[in-house]
Design a protein around this motif. Sequence first.
Motif, PDB file in Angstrom:
ATOM      1  N   GLU A  83       0.723  -1.176   0.102  1.00 50.07           N
ATOM      2  CA  GLU A  83      -0.037   0.143  -0.174  1.00 50.07           C
ATOM      3  C   GLU A  83       0.879   1.233  -0.331  1.00 50.07           C
ATOM      4  OE1 GLU A  83      -2.553  -0.368   3.396  1.00 50.07           O
ATOM      5  OE2 GLU A  83      -4.002  -1.728   2.121  1.00 50.07           O
ATOM      6  N   ARG A  84       2.024   1.358   0.640  1.00 50.95           N
ATOM      7  CA  ARG A  84       2.847   2.386   0.602  1.00 50.95           C
ATOM      8  C   ARG A  84       3.499   2.749  -0.585  1.00 50.95           C
ATOM      9  NH1 ARG A  84       4.386   0.499   5.884  1.00 50.95           N
ATOM     10  NH2 ARG A  84       6.215  -0.337   5.152  1.00 50.95           N
ATOM     11  N   LEU A  85       3.884   1.525  -1.202  1.00 48.65           N
ATOM     12  CA  LEU A  85       4.569   1.568  -2.669  1.00 48.65           C
ATOM     13  C   LEU A  85       3.497   2.175  -3.550  1.00 48.65           C
ATOM     14  CD1 LEU A  85       6.792   0.967  -4.550  1.00 48.65           C
ATOM     15  CD2 LEU A  85       5.603  -1.348  -4.998  1.00 48.65           C
ATOM     16  N   LEU A  86       2.151   1.612  -3.623  1.00 48.83           N
ATOM     17  CA  LEU A  86       1.155   2.294  -4.299  1.00 48.83           C
ATOM     18  C   LEU A  86       0.910   3.556  -4.305  1.00 48.83           C
ATOM     19  CD1 LEU A  86      -1.063  -0.941  -4.622  1.00 48.83           C
ATOM     20  CD2 LEU A  86       0.506  -0.085  -6.443  1.00 48.83           C
ATOM     21  N   GLN A  87       1.076   4.003  -3.146  1.00 53.13           N
ATOM     22  CA  GLN A  87       0.687   5.602  -2.728  1.00 53.13           C
ATOM     23  C   GLN A  87       1.501   6.528  -3.333  1.00 53.13           C
ATOM     24  OE1 GLN A  87       0.146   5.495   1.471  1.00 53.13           O
ATOM     25  NE2 GLN A  87      -1.812   4.678   1.454  1.00 53.13           N
ATOM     26  N   ARG A  88       2.972   5.791  -3.533  1.00 51.88           N
ATOM     27  CA  ARG A  88       3.939   6.707  -3.935  1.00 51.88           C
ATOM     28  C   ARG A  88       3.791   7.033  -5.532  1.00 51.88           C
ATOM     29  NH1 ARG A  88       9.715   4.107  -2.039  1.00 51.88           N
ATOM     30  NH2 ARG A  88       8.555   2.358  -2.299  1.00 51.88           N
ATOM     31  N   TYR A  89       3.069   6.093  -6.090  1.00 52.13           N
ATOM     32  CA  TYR A  89       2.937   6.316  -7.466  1.00 52.13           C
ATOM     33  C   TYR A  89       1.553   6.560  -7.882  1.00 52.13           C
ATOM     34  CZ  TYR A  89       7.546   4.458  -7.557  1.00 52.13           C
ATOM     35  OH  TYR A  89       8.880   4.289  -7.215  1.00 52.13           O
TER      36      TYR A  89
END
Length: 136
Positions: free
Chosen positions: A130-136
């Motif tokens: 989820e953190r990774l997806l929020q970055r992009y």
Amino acid sequence: MDETFTKIASKCARIMGQPQTFIIAILLVIIWGASGPLLKYSDTWQLIVNTATTVLTFLAVFLIQNSQNRDGAAMQAKLDEILRSLDKARAEFVGIEHLTDAQIEAIRHALEKDIRDAGGRDGLAVPTVERLLQRY
């Protein structure tokens, strides 16, 4: 025979996966469609495309399955080699792909519980993903 089939299947799969092959297939469908009025949309006209697509689909299923079987076996061999070469890896995991779905699921749940108990983490990648997806 196995080696010959593998060579033929690999070559056919490579050819079928090319953009040019897709374009040729589209062109053939367009030609077939355009010939409809000339052939008065006859039963033979319909039978041509139905037969061709059925035969090609039938054969493609075997090619795809063969490619997936080889890819899966190669991937398992590579993972087994990684497990074999790592000092802290559990050698018992080599070959677990031969277990039943229920057995593999039980192992997966046990590993997640082990990770939760050992590190205090929840054992799942969800927060990280989820953190990774929020970055992009």
